[in-house]
Motif scaffolding. Structure first.
Motif, PDB file in Angstrom:
ATOM      1  N   ILE A  22    -103.338  27.066 -21.211  1.00  0.00           N
ATOM      2  CA  ILE A  22    -104.181  27.436 -22.359  1.00  0.00           C
ATOM      3  C   ILE A  22    -103.288  28.183 -23.327  1.00  0.00           C
ATOM      4  CG2 ILE A  22    -106.152  28.795 -23.131  1.00  0.00           C
ATOM      5  CD1 ILE A  22    -107.398  28.376 -20.370  1.00  0.00           C
TER       6      ILE A  22
ATOM      7  N   ALA B  25    -117.167  33.429 -28.548  1.00  0.00           N
ATOM      8  CA  ALA B  25    -116.230  32.639 -29.342  1.00  0.00           C
ATOM      9  C   ALA B  25    -116.672  32.620 -30.793  1.00  0.00           C
ATOM     10  CB  ALA B  25    -116.160  31.217 -28.799  1.00  0.00           C
TER      11      ALA B  25
ATOM     12  N   SER C  74    -105.303  23.340 -23.602  1.00  0.00           N
ATOM     13  CA  SER C  74    -106.414  23.750 -24.451  1.00  0.00           C
ATOM     14  C   SER C  74    -105.895  24.830 -25.386  1.00  0.00           C
ATOM     15  CB  SER C  74    -107.557  24.328 -23.609  1.00  0.00           C
ATOM     16  OG  SER C  74    -108.090  23.354 -22.767  1.00  0.00           O
ATOM     17  N   SER C  75    -106.366  24.835 -26.612  1.00  0.00           N
ATOM     18  CA  SER C  75    -105.984  25.872 -27.572  1.00  0.00           C
ATOM     19  C   SER C  75    -107.222  26.692 -27.903  1.00  0.00           C
ATOM     20  CB  SER C  75    -105.430  25.243 -28.844  1.00  0.00           C
ATOM     21  OG  SER C  75    -104.232  24.577 -28.572  1.00  0.00           O
ATOM     22  N   LEU C  76    -107.131  27.985 -27.659  1.00  0.00           N
ATOM     23  CA  LEU C  76    -108.252  28.891 -27.867  1.00  0.00           C
ATOM     24  C   LEU C  76    -107.888  29.959 -28.890  1.00  0.00           C
ATOM     25  CD1 LEU C  76    -109.264  29.603 -24.168  1.00  0.00           C
ATOM     26  CD2 LEU C  76    -110.355  28.020 -25.747  1.00  0.00           C
TER      27      LEU C  76
ATOM     28  N   PHE D 288    -116.360  27.213 -19.667  1.00  0.00           N
ATOM     29  CA  PHE D 288    -116.562  27.021 -21.102  1.00  0.00           C
ATOM     30  C   PHE D 288    -118.063  26.828 -21.344  1.00  0.00           C
ATOM     31  CE2 PHE D 288    -112.247  25.480 -20.426  1.00  0.00           C
ATOM     32  CZ  PHE D 288    -111.560  26.006 -21.504  1.00  0.00           C
TER      33      PHE D 288
ATOM     34  N   LEU E 193    -117.559  26.137 -29.310  1.00  0.00           N
ATOM     35  CA  LEU E 193    -117.608  26.943 -28.110  1.00  0.00           C
ATOM     36  C   LEU E 193    -118.401  28.200 -28.439  1.00  0.00           C
ATOM     37  CD1 LEU E 193    -116.342  26.964 -25.238  1.00  0.00           C
ATOM     38  CD2 LEU E 193    -114.440  28.239 -26.219  1.00  0.00           C
TER      39      LEU E 193
ATOM     40  N   ILE F 202    -112.946  25.234 -29.967  1.00  0.00           N
ATOM     41  CA  ILE F 202    -111.827  24.924 -29.088  1.00  0.00           C
ATOM     42  C   ILE F 202    -111.245  23.613 -29.611  1.00  0.00           C
ATOM     43  CG2 ILE F 202    -113.348  23.781 -27.423  1.00  0.00           C
ATOM     44  CD1 ILE F 202    -111.397  24.541 -25.223  1.00  0.00           C
TER      45      ILE F 202
ATOM     46  N   HIS G 130    -108.131  33.536 -25.446  1.00  0.00           N
ATOM     47  CA  HIS G 130    -106.881  33.325 -24.714  1.00  0.00           C
ATOM     48  C   HIS G 130    -106.474  34.596 -23.969  1.00  0.00           C
ATOM     49  CE1 HIS G 130    -102.484  33.416 -24.272  1.00  0.00           C
ATOM     50  NE2 HIS G 130    -102.680  32.171 -23.866  1.00  0.00           N
TER      51      HIS G 130
ATOM     52  N   GLY H 129    -112.439  19.652 -33.001  1.00  0.00           N
ATOM     53  CA  GLY H 129    -112.817  20.788 -32.183  1.00  0.00           C
ATOM     54  C   GLY H 129    -114.219  20.634 -31.638  1.00  0.00           C
TER      55      GLY H 129
END
Length: 181
Positions: free
Chosen positions: A173, A69, A82-84, A142, A57, A73, A89, A54
Motif C-alpha cells: 500500500i 477516508a 493500492s494507493s491511499l 476497506f 472509500l 482509493i 496509509h 478511483g
C-alpha cells in the motif's frame, strides 16, 4: 453502456501443497458479471489525476480502529499496489509495523514503488510468512460508500515480495502523498 468486473480474490491456501487461489481478473464489456458473493462499487466521480480511476472509500477498519477516508482509493490495473491518502496509509502502516516490528528485521523502503513499510526474512516468504498462522497482523477492511466491505485482507494481499531481493517483503500500500485536486 459498457460494464466491467474487477475481481480481487482472497487466498485460502495454507501450506506448500495447498491448492492455489483463483487468480484475479478484469472482465470488460457486457459479460462483466461475476457470479457468487459480490458487491457493486461505482467508480468515483471525485476528481483524480488524469490517468487514474478511483473507488469511493468511506473508511478503513484497521484492527479495532476506524479511519475515515476523504478521497478515493486509486484503482490501477498497471500495478499490484493500492494507493491511499496519507492518513489511511499511515494508519495501516503504523498498525502493521507495531505487530511485525518485533517479529522481523526492518528493511529499507522500496522507493521505486513507493513502499515504505518493509521487512527482511531469511526463509521462504511464500510459505513461512504468507501461510504461517502464528504471524498476526491487525485486520484491514476497506469500507465503500454503498455498504460494501472488502476484507479482512490476507498477508498475501497486504504484502509484496520483492523480486530483486527475495528475502524482502513490503506492505503493498503506497501513499498518494497529497490529496487529489
Amino acid at each position: 453502456g459498457g460494464s466491467f468486473s474487477y475481481c480481487l480474490p482472497a487466498s485460502h491456501a495454507s501450506g506448500p501443497a495447498a491448492p492455489q487461489a483463483a487468480p484475479g481478473f478484469l472482465r470488460l464489456g457486457g459479460e462483466g458479471y461475476v457470479p457468487g458473493k459480490k458487491g457493486c462499487i461505482a467508480l468515483s466521480h471525485k476528481p483524480l489525476d488524469q490517468a487514474s480511476y478511483g473507488l469511493d472509500l468511506v473508511s478503513m477498519a484497521v484492527g479495532n480502529a476506524s479511519v475515515s477516508a476523504s478521497y478515493p482509493i486509486i484503482v490501477d490495473s498497471g500495478t499490484v499496489f493500492s494507493s491511499l491518502e496519507t492518513s489511511l496509509h499511515t494508519a495501516v502502516s503504523d498498525a502493521i509495523h507495531s505487530q511485525l516490528d518485533h517479529v522481523f528485521q526492518s528493511a529499507p523502503p522500496d522507493t521505486t514503488n513507493g513502499l515504505y513499510t518493509c521487512y527482511y526474512y531469511n526463509g521462504s516468504i511464500d510459505h513461512d510468512v504468507f501461510h504461517n498462522a502464528n504471524i498476526k497482523v491487525p485486520p484491514v477492511v476497506f469500507n465503500f460508500d454503498n455498504g460494501v466491505s472488502y476484507g479482512p485482507l490476507t498477508l498475501e494481499q497486504l504484502f509484496f515480495r520483492e523480486a530483486r531481493t527475495p528475502t524482502k517483503f513490503c506492505l503493498a500500500i503506497s501513499s498518494t502523498g497529497t490529496p487529489f485536486s
